[in-house]
Scaffold this motif. Structure first.
Motif, PDB file in Angstrom:
ATOM      1  N   ASP A 105      18.007 -12.192 -45.165  1.00  0.00           N
ATOM      2  CA  ASP A 105      18.832 -10.846 -45.244  1.00  0.00           C
ATOM      3  C   ASP A 105      18.037  -9.804 -45.952  1.00  0.00           C
ATOM      4  OD1 ASP A 105      20.722  -8.973 -45.564  1.00  0.00           O
ATOM      5  OD2 ASP A 105      22.394 -10.315 -46.161  1.00  0.00           O
ATOM      6  N   TYR A 106      17.548 -10.288 -47.112  1.00  0.00           N
ATOM      7  CA  TYR A 106      17.064  -9.222 -47.650  1.00  0.00           C
ATOM      8  C   TYR A 106      15.677  -8.896 -47.192  1.00  0.00           C
ATOM      9  CZ  TYR A 106      19.910  -9.868 -51.798  1.00  0.00           C
ATOM     10  OH  TYR A 106      21.229  -9.705 -52.548  1.00  0.00           O
ATOM     11  N   VAL A 107      14.991  -9.759 -46.525  1.00  0.00           N
ATOM     12  CA  VAL A 107      13.600  -9.301 -45.876  1.00  0.00           C
ATOM     13  C   VAL A 107      13.548  -8.303 -44.867  1.00  0.00           C
ATOM     14  CG1 VAL A 107      11.792 -10.051 -44.425  1.00  0.00           C
ATOM     15  CG2 VAL A 107      12.258 -11.392 -46.477  1.00  0.00           C
ATOM     16  N   ILE A 108      14.875  -8.666 -44.105  1.00  0.00           N
ATOM     17  CA  ILE A 108      15.331  -7.680 -42.864  1.00  0.00           C
ATOM     18  C   ILE A 108      15.767  -6.271 -43.711  1.00  0.00           C
ATOM     19  CG2 ILE A 108      16.829  -7.271 -40.985  1.00  0.00           C
ATOM     20  CD1 ILE A 108      16.974 -10.265 -40.692  1.00  0.00           C
ATOM     21  N   THR A 109      16.497  -6.240 -44.503  1.00  0.00           N
ATOM     22  CA  THR A 109      16.836  -5.079 -44.906  1.00  0.00           C
ATOM     23  C   THR A 109      15.749  -4.183 -45.822  1.00  0.00           C
ATOM     24  OG1 THR A 109      18.883  -6.108 -45.753  1.00  0.00           O
ATOM     25  CG2 THR A 109      18.471  -4.032 -46.785  1.00  0.00           C
ATOM     26  N   SER A 110      14.887  -5.013 -46.570  1.00  0.00           N
ATOM     27  CA  SER A 110      13.575  -4.332 -47.075  1.00  0.00           C
ATOM     28  C   SER A 110      12.805  -3.641 -45.871  1.00  0.00           C
ATOM     29  CB  SER A 110      12.744  -5.116 -47.798  1.00  0.00           C
ATOM     30  OG  SER A 110      13.485  -5.739 -48.967  1.00  0.00           O
ATOM     31  N   ALA A 111      12.659  -4.543 -44.985  1.00  0.00           N
ATOM     32  CA  ALA A 111      11.754  -4.071 -43.705  1.00  0.00           C
ATOM     33  C   ALA A 111      12.294  -2.683 -43.141  1.00  0.00           C
ATOM     34  CB  ALA A 111      11.538  -4.988 -42.609  1.00  0.00           C
ATOM     35  N   SER A 112      13.794  -2.757 -43.164  1.00  0.00           N
ATOM     36  CA  SER A 112      14.107  -1.623 -42.330  1.00  0.00           C
ATOM     37  C   SER A 112      14.018  -0.225 -43.413  1.00  0.00           C
ATOM     38  CB  SER A 112      15.735  -1.474 -42.415  1.00  0.00           C
ATOM     39  OG  SER A 112      16.082  -2.865 -41.328  1.00  0.00           O
ATOM     40  N   VAL A 113      14.073  -0.805 -44.708  1.00  0.00           N
ATOM     41  CA  VAL A 113      13.870   0.578 -45.622  1.00  0.00           C
ATOM     42  C   VAL A 113      12.410   1.160 -45.329  1.00  0.00           C
ATOM     43  CG1 VAL A 113      13.765   1.074 -47.959  1.00  0.00           C
ATOM     44  CG2 VAL A 113      15.527  -0.422 -47.268  1.00  0.00           C
ATOM     45  N   ALA A 114      11.534   0.050 -45.479  1.00  0.00           N
ATOM     46  CA  ALA A 114       9.930   0.393 -45.404  1.00  0.00           C
ATOM     47  C   ALA A 114       9.688   1.234 -44.119  1.00  0.00           C
ATOM     48  CB  ALA A 114       9.177  -0.811 -45.259  1.00  0.00           C
ATOM     49  N   ASN A 115      10.502   0.753 -42.901  1.00  0.00           N
ATOM     50  CA  ASN A 115      10.444   1.746 -41.556  1.00  0.00           C
ATOM     51  C   ASN A 115      10.814   2.795 -41.806  1.00  0.00           C
ATOM     52  OD1 ASN A 115       9.180  -0.696 -39.992  1.00  0.00           O
ATOM     53  ND2 ASN A 115      11.057  -1.471 -39.598  1.00  0.00           N
ATOM     54  N   MET A 116      11.942   3.254 -42.498  1.00  0.00           N
ATOM     55  CA  MET A 116      12.472   4.538 -42.793  1.00  0.00           C
ATOM     56  C   MET A 116      11.301   5.196 -43.440  1.00  0.00           C
ATOM     57  SD  MET A 116      15.600   4.982 -41.526  1.00  0.00           S
ATOM     58  CE  MET A 116      16.911   3.853 -40.844  1.00  0.00           C
ATOM     59  N   VAL A 117      10.849   4.880 -44.515  1.00  0.00           N
ATOM     60  CA  VAL A 117       9.825   5.425 -45.185  1.00  0.00           C
ATOM     61  C   VAL A 117       8.617   6.062 -44.182  1.00  0.00           C
ATOM     62  CG1 VAL A 117       7.973   5.444 -47.033  1.00  0.00           C
ATOM     63  CG2 VAL A 117      10.295   4.591 -47.464  1.00  0.00           C
ATOM     64  N   LEU A 118       8.126   5.016 -43.313  1.00  0.00           N
ATOM     65  CA  LEU A 118       6.820   5.258 -42.663  1.00  0.00           C
ATOM     66  C   LEU A 118       7.540   6.309 -41.502  1.00  0.00           C
ATOM     67  CD1 LEU A 118       5.816   1.692 -41.907  1.00  0.00           C
ATOM     68  CD2 LEU A 118       4.819   3.378 -43.266  1.00  0.00           C
ATOM     69  N   ILE A 119       8.523   6.454 -41.008  1.00  0.00           N
ATOM     70  CA  ILE A 119       9.160   7.328 -40.035  1.00  0.00           C
ATOM     71  C   ILE A 119       9.112   8.677 -40.700  1.00  0.00           C
ATOM     72  CG2 ILE A 119      11.029   8.085 -38.734  1.00  0.00           C
ATOM     73  CD1 ILE A 119      11.610   5.114 -38.040  1.00  0.00           C
ATOM     74  N   SER A 120       9.498   8.595 -42.069  1.00  0.00           N
ATOM     75  CA  SER A 120       9.621  10.058 -42.553  1.00  0.00           C
ATOM     76  C   SER A 120       8.166  10.644 -42.977  1.00  0.00           C
ATOM     77  CB  SER A 120      10.270   9.978 -44.126  1.00  0.00           C
ATOM     78  OG  SER A 120      11.785   9.223 -44.025  1.00  0.00           O
ATOM     79  N   LEU A 121       7.416   9.601 -43.270  1.00  0.00           N
ATOM     80  CA  LEU A 121       5.880   9.940 -43.291  1.00  0.00           C
ATOM     81  C   LEU A 121       5.180  10.419 -42.122  1.00  0.00           C
ATOM     82  CD1 LEU A 121       3.159  10.282 -45.247  1.00  0.00           C
ATOM     83  CD2 LEU A 121       2.964   7.861 -44.814  1.00  0.00           C
ATOM     84  N   ASP A 122       5.742   9.792 -41.020  1.00  0.00           N
ATOM     85  CA  ASP A 122       5.117  10.250 -39.475  1.00  0.00           C
ATOM     86  C   ASP A 122       5.697  11.729 -39.242  1.00  0.00           C
ATOM     87  OD1 ASP A 122       3.985   9.434 -36.973  1.00  0.00           O
ATOM     88  OD2 ASP A 122       6.120  10.090 -36.699  1.00  0.00           O
ATOM     89  N   ARG A 123       6.785  12.058 -39.543  1.00  0.00           N
ATOM     90  CA  ARG A 123       7.533  13.425 -39.220  1.00  0.00           C
ATOM     91  C   ARG A 123       6.620  14.282 -40.054  1.00  0.00           C
ATOM     92  NH1 ARG A 123       7.869  14.241 -34.743  1.00  0.00           N
ATOM     93  NH2 ARG A 123       6.171  12.433 -34.810  1.00  0.00           N
ATOM     94  N   TYR A 124       6.672  13.807 -41.531  1.00  0.00           N
ATOM     95  CA  TYR A 124       6.047  15.177 -42.400  1.00  0.00           C
ATOM     96  C   TYR A 124       4.495  15.426 -41.878  1.00  0.00           C
ATOM     97  CZ  TYR A 124       3.641  16.670 -46.676  1.00  0.00           C
ATOM     98  OH  TYR A 124       3.155  17.235 -47.555  1.00  0.00           O
ATOM     99  N   LEU A 205      10.064  14.081 -48.865  1.00  0.00           N
ATOM    100  CA  LEU A 205       9.186  14.391 -47.362  1.00  0.00           C
ATOM    101  C   LEU A 205      10.179  15.155 -46.500  1.00  0.00           C
ATOM    102  CD1 LEU A 205       7.548  10.947 -46.706  1.00  0.00           C
ATOM    103  CD2 LEU A 205       6.592  13.045 -47.593  1.00  0.00           C
ATOM    104  N   TYR A 206      11.457  15.193 -46.143  1.00  0.00           N
ATOM    105  CA  TYR A 206      12.194  15.643 -45.386  1.00  0.00           C
ATOM    106  C   TYR A 206      12.854  17.202 -45.849  1.00  0.00           C
ATOM    107  CZ  TYR A 206      12.986  12.632 -41.304  1.00  0.00           C
ATOM    108  OH  TYR A 206      12.594  11.861 -40.109  1.00  0.00           O
ATOM    109  N   LEU A 207      12.473  17.179 -47.080  1.00  0.00           N
ATOM    110  CA  LEU A 207      13.027  18.601 -47.421  1.00  0.00           C
ATOM    111  C   LEU A 207      11.721  19.607 -47.249  1.00  0.00           C
ATOM    112  CD1 LEU A 207      14.539  18.043 -51.157  1.00  0.00           C
ATOM    113  CD2 LEU A 207      15.500  18.921 -49.266  1.00  0.00           C
ATOM    114  N   ARG A 208      10.585  19.117 -47.680  1.00  0.00           N
ATOM    115  CA  ARG A 208       9.141  19.633 -47.121  1.00  0.00           C
ATOM    116  C   ARG A 208       9.547  19.860 -45.685  1.00  0.00           C
ATOM    117  NH1 ARG A 208       5.589  23.373 -47.979  1.00  0.00           N
ATOM    118  NH2 ARG A 208       3.793  23.181 -47.379  1.00  0.00           N
ATOM    119  N   VAL A 209       9.494  18.817 -44.669  1.00  0.00           N
ATOM    120  CA  VAL A 209       9.709  19.302 -43.310  1.00  0.00           C
ATOM    121  C   VAL A 209      10.623  20.075 -42.865  1.00  0.00           C
ATOM    122  CG1 VAL A 209      10.465  17.988 -41.220  1.00  0.00           C
ATOM    123  CG2 VAL A 209       8.890  16.685 -42.807  1.00  0.00           C
ATOM    124  N   PHE A 210      12.051  20.244 -43.656  1.00  0.00           N
ATOM    125  CA  PHE A 210      12.999  21.235 -43.455  1.00  0.00           C
ATOM    126  C   PHE A 210      12.559  22.761 -43.628  1.00  0.00           C
ATOM    127  CE2 PHE A 210      16.537  23.742 -44.684  1.00  0.00           C
ATOM    128  CZ  PHE A 210      17.239  23.759 -43.826  1.00  0.00           C
TER     129      PHE A 210
END
Length: 328
Positions: A105-124, A205-210
């Protein structure tokens, strides 16, 4: 005196009491949560098949979305069914399996959070540094980021739950219960590294993107008004596409924050974090419901996802050459 029939293990005095709800309420909960589970699995499978099958979707950004969809699929396949099964039942799989369930449970949740960070960095990088984006955001870099996010989540969670792995059932108060209690200090550390820091990075990152997206939108409107803009319609369309993608993924991030904030509320209030597989806690299911909402957002805002679904549902993906079909 408690009746034996109400206990998980009637022959043992240390047994837990069986969870009970009015039949109508229990049926409503089962139907609702089962529907969420099925929709989560089906939609995320469609995302995974779409990105994996169509060559045009093999981009660095979509590889990150693929990883996010994989974590969401695991929520629907592994986590949700267990929680549904034990809403009105006791835990009979033992303390070791209970602990492993929470590690997953915790590994899957942490991976989701990490993916969100990577997606934000990609868009930035795509919006704020478009000239260097093709060189920085490569498929190889995306794969490396995905691997690091999953491996990092695994090692981090194993370290956090090391005490429970060494002594399964340490938090169990009675037989038939599957619960993990994380002390306040450990929960605070987890709050910082699994929520506050990632959220801070995402928001910055998203404030900067905005800000950059707004300035670029104004520049695009100016360019359209002049003759030079007519000579570069492809470039303008590409910039609009990038900003639209940033907006859509920004919505994914916002929904993620909305779903996960209540889960961390006890730690923010200075309480221990207790997670029980035998209960349908609102906070847990709201966090898991995020895995169902992500592909719904894709369906509404990504034309390529809707086109891919049509090809998959109509079985056109089985035809020769379907991998090269244009869906963008």
């Amino acid at each position: 005196m408690m009746e034996a029939a109400e206990l998980c293990f009637p022959q043992l005095n240390s047994s837990c009491v069986k969870p009970t709800r009015p039949p109508a309420d229990a049926m409503l909960v089962y139907v609702l949560l089962s529907a969420i589970c099925i929709v989560t699995v089906v939609l995320n499978l469609l995302v995974i098949v779409s990105i994996s099958h169509f060559r045009q979707l093999h981009t660095p950004t979509n590889l990150l979305l693929l990883s996010l969809a994989a974590s969401d699929l695991l929520v629907g396949v592994v986590l949700m069914p267990v929680e549904i099964l034990y809403i009105e039942s006791c835990w009979f799989l033992g303390d070791a399996v209970c602990t492993l369930y929470y590690v997953a449970d915790y590994v899957i949740t942490s991976a989701s959070v990490a993916n969100m960070v990577l997606i934000s960095l990609d868009r930035y990088v795509a919006i704020c540094d478009p000239l260097r984006y093709p060189a920085r955001a490569t498929k190889r870099a995306a794969r490396a980021g995905v691997c690091l996010s999953w491996l990092g989540s695994l090692f981090y969670r194993v370290a956090l739950l090391n005490g429970h792995l060494r002594n399964p059932g340490a938090s169990v108060s009675c037989l038939g219960e599957c619960v993990v209690v994380i002390g306040y200090v450990a929960a605070l550390v987890d709050l910082v590294f699994s929520f506050i820091l990632p959220v801070a990075v995402i928001v910055v990152l998203y404030l900067r993107v905005f800000v950059v997206a707004v300035s670029q939108a104004r520049a695009l409107r100016s360019q359209v008004a002049i003759v030079a803009a007519a000579q570069r319609p492809g470039a303008i369309a590409a910039r609009k596409s990038e900003m639209k993608a940033a907006g859509t993924l920004g919505l994914v991030i916002a929904v993620f924050l909305f779903c996960f904030c209540p889960y961390y509320a006890p730690t923010l209030a200075g309480e221990e974090t207790s997670v029980d597989a035998s209960s349908a806690d609102f906070e847990i299911w709201l966090a898991h419901f995020n895995s169902c909402l992500n592909p719904v957002i894709y369906a509404f805002f990504y034309p390529w996802f809707r086109k891919s679904i049509k090809h998959i549902v109509t079985l056109k993906v089985l035809k020769p050459g379907s991998r090269d079909v244009k869906v963008l």
